[in-house]
Enzyme design. Structure first.
Site, mmCIF file in Angstrom:
data_model
loop_
_atom_site.group_PDB
_atom_site.id
_atom_site.type_symbol
_atom_site.label_atom_id
_atom_site.label_comp_id
_atom_site.label_asym_id
_atom_site.label_seq_id
_atom_site.Cartn_x
_atom_site.Cartn_y
_atom_site.Cartn_z
ATOM 1 N N PRO A 78 0.821 -1.213 0.000
ATOM 2 C CA PRO A 78 0.000 0.000 0.000
ATOM 3 C C PRO A 78 0.854 1.261 0.000
ATOM 4 O O PRO A 78 2.007 1.255 0.441
ATOM 5 C CB PRO A 78 -0.801 -0.121 1.303
ATOM 6 C CG PRO A 78 -0.830 -1.584 1.583
ATOM 7 C CD PRO A 78 0.487 -2.108 1.107
ATOM 8 N N CYS A 79 0.256 2.335 -0.484
ATOM 9 C CA CYS A 79 1.009 3.585 -0.647
ATOM 10 C C CYS A 79 1.683 4.031 0.647
ATOM 11 O O CYS A 79 2.813 4.546 0.609
ATOM 12 C CB CYS A 79 0.067 4.682 -1.138
ATOM 13 S SG CYS A 79 -0.716 4.321 -2.722
ATOM 14 N N GLN A 80 0.994 3.855 1.781
ATOM 15 C CA GLN A 80 1.587 4.298 3.038
ATOM 16 C C GLN A 80 2.848 3.509 3.381
ATOM 17 O O GLN A 80 3.614 3.897 4.254
ATOM 18 C CB GLN A 80 0.579 4.206 4.181
ATOM 19 C CG GLN A 80 0.071 2.807 4.483
ATOM 20 C CD GLN A 80 -1.222 2.480 3.761
ATOM 21 O OE1 GLN A 80 -1.430 2.927 2.647
ATOM 22 N NE2 GLN A 80 -2.091 1.709 4.395
ATOM 23 N N GLY A 81 3.069 2.426 2.675
ATOM 24 C CA GLY A 81 4.270 1.635 2.916
ATOM 25 C C GLY A 81 5.545 2.301 2.451
ATOM 26 O O GLY A 81 6.640 1.815 2.724
ATOM 27 N N PHE A 82 5.424 3.440 1.756
ATOM 28 C CA PHE A 82 6.620 4.106 1.238
ATOM 29 C C PHE A 82 6.973 5.357 2.026
ATOM 30 O O PHE A 82 7.878 6.092 1.666
ATOM 31 C CB PHE A 82 6.411 4.474 -0.230
ATOM 32 C CG PHE A 82 6.010 3.313 -1.080
ATOM 33 C CD1 PHE A 82 6.868 2.240 -1.263
ATOM 34 C CD2 PHE A 82 4.772 3.265 -1.686
ATOM 35 C CE1 PHE A 82 6.497 1.151 -2.027
ATOM 36 C CE2 PHE A 82 4.390 2.192 -2.455
ATOM 37 C CZ PHE A 82 5.255 1.129 -2.625
#
Length: 391
Positions: free
Chosen positions: A77-81
């Site tokens: 998921p995007c928040q993983g970056f």
């Protein structure tokens, strides 16, 4: 192994390509994993936070260890970056890891021959491109050569202009290749300052952003070619049987393993006011008389064109106020079955959960046909001798 698997549409594409066995899937949403299990019955499926699942447990349950897994795929998921740091160690699990670091940790633990990461196009420019560079550096530190491209699903038989960032990785010195096009598309692409990052095959002259050779390919699959064999249903109606024979190759392929029973073909029951709004719908919100609506994005309350691929399907495609999802010929939003068709799911794919949950699963999925195209590239990479990297 399919990480952040959702319904398992991505891995179903790999399975459909032949030569792959799906052995593990993990996702934080219980209903998504129920769907994954229903379609990958032999896989070790886990519901939960990937940061709390030990790699050793996965290894024990699957009987697979270092070097035994050919391919690891997934879309963190995007928040993983948000907090990518230099990869620290080969520790089995670490609750401080970001979600991307968990993907990297799986790769480090199982040492697959190939890794495939898919994500939103915005990752290419996130933090000025520093994030994607950090991802490449992380995999390089683990011994993998990687490249990424922006692809359009309509170039691979999906009746949808869905764009994704695809990153492929191979053990150092291996062969790296992106999927071969199967369809030509006239759709414009989001684009990137580096045109070499666009893995897009378009009709000659359709867009200046297009790259790649222009040999003869069939046109992209249109909305009507995907769904016009399905029974006509109006607002609030349901059909549970096919009434017509398939009219296109695409429809025949989606129905190949299904019975006479049709599932998920139920239309949202629209209010009288919404039906009036829909009756005026066209390419964008400007087609709607101003007195009927108060606000909305340009794609709200708008109708899909039947003679071209759909725009990107979202998690709210059964509600016209949210995105461009009105049927090209009927005054209603798409049914879940029509959304699944536009995402290239076969009609016999099993979805678990209630209607709202199923719609979200469909909208969030990686189209299986896109997964299948990537899987064919991976098969060639697994069988190819070591050659120079893709530049």
């Amino acid at each position: 192994m399919d990480l952040f698997s959702g319904t398992g549409g991505f891995s179903k594409g790999f399975e459909n390509a032949g030569g792959f066995e799906v052995v593990h899937g993990i996702d934080v949403l219980p209903v998504a994993i129920e769907t994954f299990k229903a379609n990958h019955r032999g896989a070790f499926a886990v519901t939960g936070d990937i940061r709390k699942v030990r790699r050793s447990e996965v290894s024990e349950k699957t009987g697979l260890g270092r070097g035994d897994v050919d391919v690891i795929i997934g879309g963190p998921p995007c928040q993983g970056f948000s907090s990518i740091r230099p990869f620290r160690s080969s520790v089995d699990d670490d609750p401080r890891n970001s979600l991307f670091e968990e993907f990297a940790s799986y790769v480090n633990y199982f040492r697959p021959k190939i890794l495939v990461m898919e994500n939103v196009v915005g990752l290419a420019t996130y933090e000025g491109g520093n994030t994607i560079d950090s991802i490449l550096e992380t995999f390089s530190s683990l011994g993998y050569d990687c490249e990424w491209r922006i692809v359009n699903a309509s170039n691979f038989g999906v009746p949808q202009k869905r764009e994704r960032l695809i990153l492929l990785g191979v053990e150092r010195g291996g062969h790296l290749t992106f999927p071969e096009f199967t369809h030509a598309s006239a759709s414009k692409t989001i684009g990137h300052k580096n045109r070499d990052r666009m893995h897009t095959y378009a009709v000659p002259g359709a867009t200046k952003l297009a790259v790649g050779q222009f040999e003869t390919l069939p046109d992209a699959v249109t909305v009507r070619e995907a769904i016009d064999d399905l029974p006509i249903v109006h607002s609030g109606q349901t059909a549970e049987r096919y009434m017509l024979a398939p009219k296109s190759d695409y429809q025949r392929e989606r129905r190949a393993n299904s019975s006479e029973v049709l599932t998920l073909h139920t239309s949202t029951r629209h209010s009288a006011k919404m039906l009036e709004i829909i009756s005026h719908s066209g390419d964008n919100i400007s087609c709607i008389p101003k007195h009927l609506i108060t606000s909305g994005f340009s794609s709200c309350y708008s109708r899909l064109r039947g003679d071209e691929p759909a725009v990107t399907i979202t998690v709210n495609f059964v509600h016209p106020a949210s995105n461009k999802c009105i049927h090209p010929d009927l005054n209603r939003a798409l049914t879940p079955r029509e959304g699944a068709r536009l995402q290239s799911f076969d009609d016999d794919f099993i979805f678990k959960g209630n209607r709202a949950q199923i719609v979200k699963q469909i909208g969030n999925a990686v189209p299986p046909l896109l997964g299948q195209a990537i899987a064919r590239s991976v098969l060639s990479m697994l069988g190819a001798p070591a050659v120079q990297r893709l530049s």
